[in-house]
Structures are given as structure tokens and as C-alpha cells.
Design a protein around this motif. Structure first.
Motif: not given
Lengths: 646, 344
Positions: A147-175
Motif C-alpha cells: 500500500g501507500r502511506i502519506p509522506k509526512e506520516y512515513y517520516k513520523r513513522l521513521c522518527d518514532f519507531v525503531n525496528e526493535d520496538d516493532m516486529c515489522s519491516v517496512f520496505c519502500e518501493c517508490s514515492s
């Protein structure tokens, strides 16, 4: 001149209706009137309320025409291939059916195309994934979300979450500017939590399910091909339809014209009256037509035995008498515009076009005397009239001619006063000594004299018009009638005698000339009452009558005076034109002879020509309408509008 | 002194308008009145309220009273707008978003059927219609969120609301948060673009602090009342940071308990002076600081954008007071109780 009119009545069997419309009404200048209203003594009337069979079809054709924005300019409709309106209707019907088929096919193709395109566009951002998409989605222990995520919130996601906290991997395909496309994955046991987190970041899941399999990157190619194929199908149909339009446009145009004519001719039926006589039904049509056409149509109709025609010279219908058709030589035609602006003359009145043409142009010339500018107006106006067909331009052109003539009389060329000798006078300089008044510009004296002559002439016109209209009271007792003429004429004569140094006539003569006409004007109501033996000869309240008569007389005298003075403006503008050009010459540095600065001269001439030309044009029109027309013009006629031109 | 020339007219106008705001003795008089009708007839002696109440004095319900009192804000807004220069007008236009957001909020609630008894039929203010870019009839007619969003096409509200609507469980809270974020970001950017240097500094300060403190208040409430997940808290933060750094904000969000959060607040140098050892409540800090801020800036820079801001602040306080007062009178509270509810 006002063309003589005849009132025409045609009666024929109902089945000849179309024949009459096509052969007579559409061929000759006839203004069709409502027969039921005009002929109120009809018997055995029948009502015919047929629905117009052409209107709906015509509406659809026009709609289609607007939709395809057809360019029919330069299309030759003369090459007619349709026999009659029936054929045209058949053609239009089949055309519309074909058009509908095309519209449906296009809709279907468009839908298929957009659906496939949507799938394709959803896949594009993930085109760099070399995996089998369906297999990925079917994993048992790891869940994937694309799916897609608004750029601004993608930034927030990167700010806030480090991968240790969350059992998940996000892989960016294009923007792009707004969104980041990609996927995340998480173990099946954690996926609910992870989904909640992504959802609060407004992650929008793309629907990638479609009719494709294999690798995502390959799928992208395949889908791309499929989309372009569908696009081509869609384009092909559109092109086919456009070609169909193009091929049939000429025919369609012809059919539309036929339908339009039929539609219009059908509407004329509402104007007719229908009667029954024995077993047969007849229609009656009536209307006005010019006298000369009447003779021709009479002869032509004689051939048709079952059509009866009847002509009347002086018919009076509920909408008044005959309509007015102005008939003037071609050179006077443009001046009809000035008459129309004031209102059409009455049918019984005389047509003042020729008078307006002469007086307007001469007065204009006097107020705007300049050889150079006059020739410019003459040529410019003529060209405009020829190229654009503007009536105003023709008036300007003729006015320019007189402007040139007066330019020679005043000796002025483009403001150069010294270039040619004036044939008559120089408006700014020529002075006359008059008794009582003293020194006065000659041109002013001439203007007032001209004004007096014109006012007298207007009174003559008024008398003629009044006699034609059978208004005796107006003709004799009005302040523009014979009494007014005697009074004003006497004043003019006395002034002339005085100014030219002659002795005035004796007192008795003066009393007869001045007082008697005024008394007659004041007493016109009672006098007419006595003449026509009405019961109340004298008004009951003599006091009020006297006061009213006094003030009316006062107003009449004042208006004679002010209207006469109004003509001073002719001289005024002649002087002002010379003065304005004098200023231009001064600015150009040519006041003491020589050419001066040519650019300033040209610009100054343009400015004066434009500004003063406009003002003079308006002022002359004001003189025509206010000082002249108001004295004699009755108006109130209705214009002749032949059916075939409507 | 700010831009004396640019603001001389406007500042004088606002001073005159300030003098017409309600004072303590007005409130006492109002508190003593026996019914809403009495309150209205008292208020009608004041120019702005006379305009909004018009002929309506009898039988005015409390909801209608509230609405009419609120309308006086638009009247004042319009007066200030007409006295403003081009730059101030641009700022005021952006500021108007606040009222539009309020309006939308009401209709979002209606569409989500959170509060079914909300009276949304009309704003009753032609001034609102005049200034607003919204298609009010379309919004009023909307029966669902999708229809509402469709009615907002070509307005700045469309994109953010559309974004929220893709969320399967999008709630009123999400929509309201996104609108607030939009408003603050817009005004933050407008301030940067259109105003002079002094004005920009002032706005940076007032809005910067406001955003900082509001973020704190929201996090505090989220932690205390709503038990939101940390990432959700972070998603609702207004993404502009003035004195509290982004890292500090994240760190505050990541505090597990309220106690930890309080400790965290104490460590912020920026808030050190406001904190009392016993009671750390961001909500009170917010209110106190904002009041100080608005009143102090206008004292320091009377000829600047601060005069507009402070006036709106005071006017909004007055409206809050009047609404409280109206409710108290409805419940027949004593004058003393009423005066305690009112903040002067």
C-alpha cells in the motif's frame, strides 16, 4: 419614403397549406398576422392543434451538433441530395441511432480500459519487486501488506519507531510528492498490532488482486500491454465515430436546415384560422405585403383555381394599421438607422430620412470643417462601410464629405489655417456688426439664421403630417402649426428687417402678426369645441383656464427662444474646432507658419478628430432629435418584418 | 514599537473595541439577572451584541443564545478585517480557517452520528457566509462522511480528510485531529510568508508556544484518559516544534506512566518556571501561559499583529464566559457561584 402596403387574405383548402407556405409565404415579403385576431367575423371556426412533429427531432440534432462541435464553415449545402423533409427525418433518425450505438460501445470500452488501468496503476509502484505476488500473499507465518502511506506520516513513522520496538519491516518501493509506496510484513501473531500502528499512520492498502500471475515486475509489463491494447480499442471506436461524423456532416447539416425550415413553417400554422364549409376544411391566412409585390403574387395565384386571394388597402386590425417599410435610395439607407433609433414613423406620416440625411451631414460639416480630417473620415468611413457593412460608417463617410466642403469654405487643412485661402470666412476671425447686439462672430449669426429657417421648415412638416393624419386642431392651432408658423415667422421677419437696418412694419400689422396667433394658440381647446359643436364650449373654471393658458404661453414663447439659441452650438463648434487645432499647432510649434513637429501634428489631429468627431456627431444628433423631430415627428409605427426574413 | 504607521489605524480601532468588552461590573450585573431574556436585554446595550441579537429578546433557547453570542465574534472579525491592510488581511484569512474548522467539526460529528442532537441547521451569520470558501449548503446536505468530503472538493480540507477516510476505523477523533493540524500548519506557514519581520517574530512566539503546549496537553490527556498507543499519540502531534524539540516530544510520548511524564516535564528547561512541585497539569500551564503571552506581547509591541491576536483572545474568553453565565442562569445558580465560574 414609406412603402405602400396591402393587406392580403388567402383562403384555400387545408390540404394546400404546405403548398401555399412553400410557394408564396416563403417566397414573397409577407408579414403574417394572426388571422383569428385580424378577422373577427369568421364563422364555422375549427380548432387545429397538431403537435409539431419536427421540434423534438430538431432539438436532438441541435444537441448532437453542440456535442460534436461540428465545424460546418465552408460546407457546401447547395449540393442538395435530399428530396424533402421526410427524407431528412429518416436520415436524422438513422444517424441518431448509429450515434447511440457508438456512444454505448465507447462507454463499454472506456469502462474496461479504466478498470484495467486502475489495476495497472496499482501495480506500477511495486514493479521493482521480483517476486510472485500471489505467493507472497499466501504465506502462512509472515503476512504482507502492500500500500501507500502519506509522506509526512512515513517520516513520523521513521522518527518514532525503531525496528526493535516493532516486529515489522517496512520496505519502500517508490514515492512521489505525496505518498510513499511500499509494503510491510510482520509475523502472523503480531500482524493485528502492526496493522493498528500502520493504520494510525494512514497507511492505505492497495488492491493488487487482478487477472495476472507470476512475478510482479513481469505482471507490470503484461498489464501495461493489456492497458495499451484496451486504450487502442477505445481510441479506434472513437476514431471510427469521428470518421462517421465527418462523412455525414454535410448531410446532417442539410437535414438540419430542412428540419429547421419545416419546424418554422409548421409554427406559422398557429397564425392561421381554420374554417369548415360543408365537408371541406379551409384555412385562412392573412398578412401585410408591399404594394408592388401584391400585384405579382396576385397574378401568380390566379393560376391556382382553388386558392382565393383578397386585397385590402386600408385594413385596421387589433394591432394597428399597416406596418412601416422604409423605402429609400441606396445612398440614404444608412440614415434610416437614425430614424429607427428614434422610433419608426407612423404609416401615414412622411419618412424624414432624406431630410435627416441632408441636415445631419451639412450641420456636421459646418461644425467640423477641415479638409484633411474630412477626407480621412470620408475614406475611413467608406472603407469600414464596404468591409464591415456598418451603417454608422456610411453616415460618417458622407458627413466627412461635407466636412471637406466646409473645410474649403473655412480654409482649414489638418489645422493648418494658412495653407489654403478660405472660400468663405474664417470662423474664428470673421466678425459682423449687428445693431443692438454689437460685434458678433459671423458664423454665430449664420448658425442662428439657419436654426430659424430649420424651425420654420419643421413647422411646415408638422402641418403636413397633421393634415395627413387628419388632425385639424394640430395643423392650425398648435404652436408648431399654422398659428405658430405665423407668429414665429413674423418674429424672424422682424428680426431680419431690424438687423439689416430696415424699418419695422406698423403697429397694426405687428399686432395682427404677433398677438392674434398667440391668442388662437391659447384658446385652441374652446375654439375647437365651438367648431365641432361640442356641448361644453368654455371651461367651467375660467380662472384656472386663464392661469393655465398664461403659463402654457409663457412656456411656448420660452421654447421658441431657447430652441433658436440652441443652434448657436453649430457656430460654437466651428470655432472650437479651429481653436483646438490652434492649440495642437502651438504644441507642435507651427503657430507662426512652417510644418512644426509632425508627430505632434499627427497625434493632435487624431486626438481632435476622435474626440471632437464624437462630440459633434452626438450634438448634431441632439439637434435633430430635440429641436427638429420633437416638432413634427409622431412615430409609433411598427416595422415591417416579412416572415421569410425572420 | 512595531510598525507604527502600518498599525496606527487598526490598533486604535482595536483599542476602541477593547473598551467595549465586558468588565467585572458588567459580569456582576449580568450574573444578577434572572433569565436569559434579561441577559440579552443587558447585552443589547453593547454595540456588537445589539447587532447579533437584533429583535430577538424573548424566548431565546440556550442553544440559540450560545450561537448568537458566538456570532458576535464574526462581527468583530469583520470589523477588524475591514480596518486591516493587505498583509493583515492575508493573515486574517488564514486565521478564519479556525472558524471554518469549528463549523466542519460540528458537521463531521453530525455525519458520524456521534452527537445526534447537535443543532447544526444554520450558522445564522451572513458574515460567515461572506468570508468562507465552503459550500455550506452541500455540507449541510451531506449525510455521510463521504458526501461531506465530496462537498469539500477544491478546499484545503479535502486532501487531509480524504486521507483519514481511507482508514477503516477512522473516528471523529482522527478527523478532528487532522483538521487541527491543518489549521496550525497553515497559519504557521502564512505567518512565515506574508508578515513583516516583527510580526513574524511575534507570531512565531505566540503560535509556537501554543503549538508546543497544545501538543503537551494532548499527550497528557491521551495518557491520562484515553490510553492511546504511543504511535497513535505521535500521529496526532502538530508537526511544528518551537521550544520543545522533536526528540524531547518523542521521549515524552514514550514515557510509560504519568509519573514518568511529569518527571519528564520537569526536566524541560522551558517549563521550569511554571511548574509547581505539587501540581503539574499541562492544561493549567497552557491556559496561564497563553494568557500571559497574549497580554504581554501586546503591551510590548502595541503596534503589531499582537493587537489582533490579543483582541481575539480576549473576545473568545468573553464568549466562553457568557456561555457559562448563560448556563448558570438557566440552572438558577447564585451570583457568587456564577462569578466563580467566570474567568476575568
Amino acid at each position: 419614403m414609406i412603402a405602400k402596403m396591402k393587406f392580403l387574405k388567402i383562403q384555400a383548402p387545408l390540404n394546400r397549406l404546405d403548398y401555399v407556405i412553400d410557394n408564396y409565404v416563403a417566397k414573397y415579403d409577407i408579414q403574417v398576422e394572426n388571422a383569428v385576431a385580424e378577422l373577427n367575423n369568421l364563422k364555422n371556426m375549427v380548432v387545429h392543434n397538431e403537435a409539431n412533429p419536427y421540434r423534438e427531432l430538431l432539438g436532438r440534432v441541435n444537441e448532437l451538433y453542440d456535442r460534436i462541435k461540428a465545424d460546418d464553415s465552408g460546407m457546401d449545402v447547395a449540393a442538395a441530395c435530399m428530396a424533402d423533409v421526410c427524407e431528412a427525418m429518416d436520415f436524422v433518425k438513422s444517424f441518431l441511432t448509429r450515434d447511440e450505438e457508438y456512444t454505448n460501445r465507447i462507454k463499454k470500452a472506456e469502462m474496461e480500459y479504466t478498470q484495467e488501468k486502475e489495476v495497472y496503476e496499482n501495480v506500477i509502484p511495486f514493479a521493482n519487486i521480483h517476486y510472485d505476488f500471489h505467493k507472497i500473499l499466501d504465506f502462512k507465518f509472515i503476512k504482507y501488506r502492500f500500500g501507500r502511506i502519506p509522506k509526512e506520516y512515513y517520516k513520523r513513522l521513521c522518527d518514532f519507531v525503531n525496528e526493535d520496538d516493532m516486529c515489522s519491516v517496512f520496505c519502500e518501493c517508490s514515492s512521489d510528492k505525496q505518498y510513499v509506496w511500499g509494503f510491510y510484513c510482520a509475523p502472523e501473531s503480531q500482524i493485528a498490532n502492526v496493522d493498528a500502528i500502520y493504520s494510525s499512520m494512514y497507511f492505505d492498502t492497495c488492491d493488487l488482486k487482478g487477472k495476472y500471475d507470476g512475478m510482479l515486475d513481469e505482471a507490470e509489463n503484461k498489464l501495461g500491454e493489456a492497458v495499451s491494447k484496451l486504450k487502442k480499442v477505445y481510441d479506434d471506436i472513437v476514431n471510427e465515430r469521428d470518421a462517421f461524423y465527418k462523412d455525414n456532416l454535410e448531410k446532417l447539416l442539410e437535414a438540419r436546415n430542412l428540419l429547421e425550415a419545416a419546424n418554422r413553417n409548421f409554427d406559422i400554422r398557429k397564425q392561421m384560422a381554420y374554417i369548415r364549409s360543408g365537408d371541406e376544411e379551409y384555412f385562412i391566412m392573412c398578412g401585410w405585403m408591399p404594394d408592388e409585390d401584391a400585384c405579382r403574387i396576385e397574378k401568380e395565384i390566379e393560376k391556382d383555381k382553388d386558392i382565393i386571394t383578397l386585397f385590402e388597402d386600408d385594413h385596421k386590425g387589433p394591432f394597428g394599421g399597416a406596418p412601416v417599410k422604409l423605402k429609400n435610395p441606396k445612398i440614404l439607407k444608412p440614415f434610416e438607422m437614425l430614424i429607427r433609433m428614434y422610433g419608426m414613423p407612423d404609416y401615414h406620416e412622411f419618412d424624414p430620412t432624406w431630410f435627416v440625411a441632408i441636415s445631419y451631414t451639412i450641420i456636421f460639416g459646418m461644425m467640423f470643417g477641415d479638409v484633411g480630417q474630412g477626407i480621412c473620415l470620408l475614406i475611413g468611413g467608406f472603407l469600414l462601410y464596404k468591409l464591415k457593412g456598418m451603417n454608422l460608417a456610411a453616415i460618417i463617410s458622407v458627413a466627412g464629405l461635407f466636412s471637406t466642403i466646409f473645410g474649403f469654405l473655412f480654409g482649414s487643412v489638418f489645422g493648418y489655417e494658412e495653407l489654403i485661402e478660405p472660400l468663405w470666412i474664417k470662423p474664428t476671425e470673421a466678425m459682423t456688426d449687428l445693431p443692438f447686439i454689437g460685434k458678433l462672430n459671423t458664423i454665430f449669426a449664420c448658425a442662428i439664421t439657419l436654426g430659424m429657417i430649420l424651425i420654420l421648415l419643421m413647422m411646415v412638416f408638422n402641418v403636413i403630417n397633421a393634415i395627413k393624419a387628419g388632425e385639424l386642431k394640430e395643423a392650425i392651432f398648435d404652436h408648431n402649426g399654422i398659428c405658430g408658423f405665423i407668429f414665429y415667422g413674423s418674429v424672424v421677419a422682424c428680426v431680419m428687417l431690424f438687423m439689416t437696418g430696415h424699418a419695422l412694419p406698423g403697429t397694426v400689422v405687428l399686432v395682427i402678426m404677433f398677438v392674434i396667433p398667440l391668442i388662437l394658440i391659447a384658446l385652441k381647446e374652446p375654439i375647437m369645441a365651438i367648431v365641432f359643436k361640442k356641448t361644453e364650449a368654455m371651461p367651467k373654471q375660467a380662472g384656472i383656464f386663464a392661469v393655465q393658458a398664461f403659463f402654457e404661453m409663457f412656456e411656448v414663447l420660452l421654447s421658441y427662444f431657447s430652441n433658436t439659441l440652441s443652434f448657436v452650438r453649430i457656430g460654437g463648434f466651428a470655432v472650437s474646432h479651429a481653436s483646438m487645432m490652434g492649440v495642437v499647432m502651438m504644441l507642435a510649434g507651427a503657430e507662426n507658419g512652417g510644418m512644426g513637429n509632425l508627430i505632434v501634428v499627427i497625434l493632435g489631429n487624431l486626438f481632435v478628430c476622435g474626440l471632437e468627431g464624437l462630440i459633434v456627431g452626438i450634438q448634431v444628433m441632439r439637434l435633430e432629435y430635440y429641436e427638429m423631430f420633437s416638432r413634427f415627428y409622431r412615430g409609433g409605427g411598427r416595422e415591417f418584418k416579412p416572415y421569410r426574413e425572420s | 514599537m512595531g510598525d507604527l504607521l502600518e498599525y496606527s489605524g487598526l490598533a486604535t480601532k482595536i483599542k476602541a473595541m477593547k473598551s467595549k468588552l465586558l468588565r467585572e461590573d458588567d459580569y456582576i450585573n449580568l450574573a444578577e439577572s434572572g433569565s436569559i431574556a434579561d441577559v440579552i436585554s443587558y447585552l443589547k446595550k453593547i454595540e456588537t451584541y445589539d447587532e447579533v441579537f437584533g429583535e430577538q429578546t424573548e424566548n431565546v433557547s440556550i442553544q440559540r443564545f450560545e450561537k448568537l453570542v458566538r456570532n458576535s465574534l464574526y462581527v468583530d472579525y469583520d470589523k477588524i478585517y475591514r480596518f486591516s491592510g493587505e498583509k493583515q488581511k492575508k493573515y486574517l484569512k488564514a486565521y478564519f480557517m479556525k472558524y471554518e474548522v469549528d463549523f466542519l467539526r460540528k458537521h463531521i460529528r453530525r455525519c458520524l452520528a456521534v452527537h445526534t442532537n447537535i443543532d447544526t441547521e444554520s450558522v445564522d451569520s451572513t458574515l460567515f457566509d461572506k468570508k468562507s470558501c465552503l459550500d455550506e449548503n452541500g455540507i449541510r446536505a451531506a449525510q455521510s462522511m463521504n458526501e461531506l468530503i465530496a462537498a469539500l472538493v477544491n478546499t484545503p480540507y479535502y486532501a487531509p480528510l480524504k486521507m483519514v477516510s481511507v482508514k477503516s476505523d477512522a473516528s471523529l477523533f482522527d478527523y478532528e485531529t487532522i483538521l487541527d493540524i491543518l489549521y496550525f500548519r497553515t497559519i504557521w506557514k502564512t505567518a512565515d510568508k506574508v508578515l513583516s519581520v516583527t510580526d513574524r517574530k511575534i507570531l512565531r512566539k505566540t503560535f509556537g508556544e501554543k503549538i508546543d503546549l497544545l501538543n503537551l496537553v494532548w499527550i497528557y490527556r491521551a495518557k491520562k484518559y484515553y490510553k492511546l498507543s504511543q504511535i497513535q499519540m505521535y500521529s496526532m502531534v502538530i508537526p511544528e516544534y518551537y521550544r520543545i524539540k522533536k526528540q524531547d516530544m518523542i521521549w515524552l510520548i514514550k514515557c510509560e506512566t504519568l509519573e514518568e511524564f511529569d518527571e519528564g516535564l520537569k526536566k524541560l528547561s522551558y517549563l521550569r518556571h511554571d511548574l509547581e512541585p505539587e501540581n503539574i497539569n499541562p492544561e493549567t500551564i497552557y491556559e496561564e501561559r497563553m494568557e500571559k503571552l497574549y497580554l504581554n506581547t501586546v503591551k510590548k509591541e502595541p503596534y503589531s499583529i499582537a493587537c489582533i491576536d490579543s483582541y481575539f483572545y480576549m473576545k473568545e474568553c468573553e464568549i466562553k464566559n457568557l456561555i457559562r453565565l448563560g448556563e448558570c442562569i438557566l440552572y438558577q445558580e447564585s451570583t457568587d457561584t456564577i462569578m466563580k465560574c467566570i474567568k476575568i
